[in-house]
Design an enzyme around this catalytic site. Sequence first.
Site, PDB file in Angstrom:
ATOM      1  N   LYS A  84       0.850  -1.202   0.000  1.00 10.42           N
ATOM      2  CA  LYS A  84       0.000   0.000   0.000  1.00 10.42           C
ATOM      3  C   LYS A  84       0.887   1.255   0.000  1.00 10.42           C
ATOM      4  O   LYS A  84       0.651   2.201  -0.750  1.00 10.42           O
ATOM      5  CB  LYS A  84      -0.864  -0.038   1.260  1.00 10.42           C
ATOM      6  CG  LYS A  84      -1.962   0.951   1.282  1.00 10.42           C
ATOM      7  CD  LYS A  84      -3.261   0.350   0.799  1.00 10.42           C
ATOM      8  CE  LYS A  84      -4.137   1.421   0.209  1.00 10.42           C
ATOM      9  NZ  LYS A  84      -5.200   0.937  -0.616  1.00 10.42           N
ATOM     10  N   LYS A 115      -3.060  -9.183  -8.231  1.00  7.01           N
ATOM     11  CA  LYS A 115      -4.254  -9.403  -7.402  1.00  7.01           C
ATOM     12  C   LYS A 115      -5.451  -8.604  -7.910  1.00  7.01           C
ATOM     13  O   LYS A 115      -5.343  -7.401  -8.141  1.00  7.01           O
ATOM     14  CB  LYS A 115      -3.961  -9.001  -5.952  1.00  7.01           C
ATOM     15  CG  LYS A 115      -5.158  -9.207  -5.026  1.00  7.01           C
ATOM     16  CD  LYS A 115      -4.902  -8.692  -3.630  1.00  7.01           C
ATOM     17  CE  LYS A 115      -6.149  -8.669  -2.773  1.00  7.01           C
ATOM     18  NZ  LYS A 115      -7.239  -7.813  -3.235  1.00  7.01           N
ATOM     19  N   LYS A 121     -10.780  -4.756  -4.939  1.00  5.43           N
ATOM     20  CA  LYS A 121     -11.797  -3.722  -5.061  1.00  5.43           C
ATOM     21  C   LYS A 121     -11.179  -2.344  -5.206  1.00  5.43           C
ATOM     22  O   LYS A 121     -11.666  -1.519  -5.958  1.00  5.43           O
ATOM     23  CB  LYS A 121     -12.706  -3.739  -3.830  1.00  5.43           C
ATOM     24  CG  LYS A 121     -13.728  -4.836  -3.882  1.00  5.43           C
ATOM     25  CD  LYS A 121     -14.555  -4.840  -2.609  1.00  5.43           C
ATOM     26  CE  LYS A 121     -14.227  -6.021  -1.757  1.00  5.43           C
ATOM     27  NZ  LYS A 121     -14.402  -5.797  -0.340  1.00  5.43           N
TER      28      LYS A 121
HETATM   29  P1  ATP Z   1      -9.820  -3.960  -0.858  1.00  2.64           P
HETATM   30  O1  ATP Z   1      -9.104  -3.616  -2.141  1.00  2.64           O
HETATM   31  O2  ATP Z   1     -10.777  -2.926  -0.397  1.00  2.64           O
HETATM   32  O3  ATP Z   1      -8.872  -4.435   0.213  1.00  2.64           O
HETATM   33  P2  ATP Z   1     -10.345  -6.639  -1.659  1.00  2.64           P
HETATM   34  O4  ATP Z   1     -10.767  -6.806  -3.050  1.00  2.64           O
HETATM   35  O5  ATP Z   1      -8.929  -6.965  -1.310  1.00  2.64           O
HETATM   36  O6  ATP Z   1     -10.756  -5.187  -1.214  1.00  2.64           O
HETATM   37  P3  ATP Z   1     -11.281  -7.580   0.883  1.00  2.64           P
HETATM   38  O7  ATP Z   1     -12.597  -7.144   1.389  1.00  2.64           O
HETATM   39  O8  ATP Z   1     -10.040  -6.941   1.407  1.00  2.64           O
HETATM   40  O9  ATP Z   1     -11.305  -7.483  -0.724  1.00  2.64           O
HETATM   41  O10 ATP Z   1     -11.121  -9.153   1.080  1.00  2.64           O
HETATM   42  C1  ATP Z   1     -12.218 -10.006   1.349  1.00  2.64           C
HETATM   43  C2  ATP Z   1     -11.785 -11.439   1.185  1.00  2.64           C
HETATM   44  O11 ATP Z   1     -11.540 -11.696  -0.204  1.00  2.64           O
HETATM   45  C3  ATP Z   1     -10.499 -11.779   1.913  1.00  2.64           C
HETATM   46  O12 ATP Z   1     -10.617 -13.088   2.450  1.00  2.64           O
HETATM   47  C4  ATP Z   1      -9.452 -11.753   0.834  1.00  2.64           C
HETATM   48  O13 ATP Z   1      -8.386 -12.632   1.124  1.00  2.64           O
HETATM   49  C5  ATP Z   1     -10.250 -12.248  -0.362  1.00  2.64           C
HETATM   50  N1  ATP Z   1      -9.688 -11.720  -1.606  1.00  2.64           N
HETATM   51  C6  ATP Z   1      -9.630 -10.435  -1.999  1.00  2.64           C
HETATM   52  N2  ATP Z   1      -9.063 -10.336  -3.216  1.00  2.64           N
HETATM   53  C7  ATP Z   1      -8.730 -11.600  -3.590  1.00  2.64           C
HETATM   54  C8  ATP Z   1      -8.110 -12.179  -4.748  1.00  2.64           C
HETATM   55  N3  ATP Z   1      -7.728 -11.425  -5.760  1.00  2.64           N
HETATM   56  N4  ATP Z   1      -7.941 -13.518  -4.783  1.00  2.64           N
HETATM   57  C9  ATP Z   1      -8.347 -14.300  -3.758  1.00  2.64           C
HETATM   58  N5  ATP Z   1      -8.929 -13.829  -2.635  1.00  2.64           N
HETATM   59  C10 ATP Z   1      -9.128 -12.500  -2.552  1.00  2.64           C
HETATM   60 MG    MG Z   2      -8.142  -6.415   0.640  1.00  6.21          MG
END
Ligand code: ATP
Ligand code: MG
Length: 353
Positions: free
Chosen positions: A117, A204, A207
Amino acid sequence: MSEAGKKIILSGIRPTGRLHYGNYFGAVREFLRLQEQDARCYYFVADYHALTTITERREIYADTLHMLRTYVACGLDPVRSIIYRQSDLPCTAELALLLGMITNIGHLERGTTYKDKMAKIEADPRTEGNPLSYGLLGYPVLMAADILIVQADIVPVGDDQRQHVEMACDIAGKFNARFGETLKIPAAVDRNALRLPGLDGSMKMGKSDNNTLDLLDDEATVLKKVKSVPTTTDPEPLGTDSNDPDVVIPKMPAGVGVLYRLLSLLAPEAVYLEYLEAYRSGGKFYGNLKKTVAEHVSQFNAPIIERFNDPAHGDAFIEDFLRSNAQKVTPVALDTVESCREAIGIGRSLYRA
Ligand code: ATP
Ligand code: MG
């Protein structure tokens, strides 16, 4: 098994955007599987955690309801699983404060998510979030509190969150070593957790990275997004071999990797193997591959979109179960916080009945 002997499962998702394929296959799919077992499942929407990237007012409550409607549309059942809002359990913040007292800053600064980050914000100062915020650095402490407060045995998360769960185990171990056995240390997380790459070819899907394929995307959006995936061959391909040993994916450029990964998750095996063969023998087939992937994604999304729009599962339904679930999880959480207060020596609270 009696209620008391059941394994406790805990996991959360930030309400920072729409539920995407990384969330689904990294986490929600496992939530659904565990919901079928004889376990006590707690799933929460991490609205406090959403604040680590906020720089101005955002409709987090509306986003929370939206996220929960998507949970339900995916098959999470608020009767079998206890689904709640993180901020409806404010004693989590009290536990985070106590845990913060025994957590070294160096430990937090070495966190890969924090370092990533920081690097992103340094590279592009317009990136959401404040690298110097105490909240961002302390994210793993709050997450440790989320996990430990319900005395979780198992924490199903995607690969990107594995280090945070390990930190929670370390923090609990340190607490117990210092103040006596108080906190339950969860079992080690699954080494084979999946990480789905982003549609932009980054490592990755996330969101906050604007590179997601979402569960509520309609057919036209899916096609447009899948078509935009970069498939140029990189001279030094980013390895997207997943940690999943059951799925054989050769080293590929990440954009190609995400297409194959989606195919392996959604299409019949024969279709996947056919395209794998095409990849190995070279040739021009990415147009067809994208069309096939888009078709399978749209098929997967259709029933979820239908359930999402079901008026029986609208905001009023969500608010109802949030209210009753907050009541169900609070006693467990207070019990943990009170035990920690006692273990440390400040004594049980006098303001709680
Ligand atoms: P942000 O960018 O806001 O952190 P995010 O897309 O990483 O959002 P989170 O809400 O942080 O989503 O994560 C929710 C769940 O989804 C967690 O268990 C995280 O490990 C899983 N996750 C998020 N992105 C991935 C990915 N690309 N592949 C597998 N698991 C994921
Ligand atoms: Mg996340």
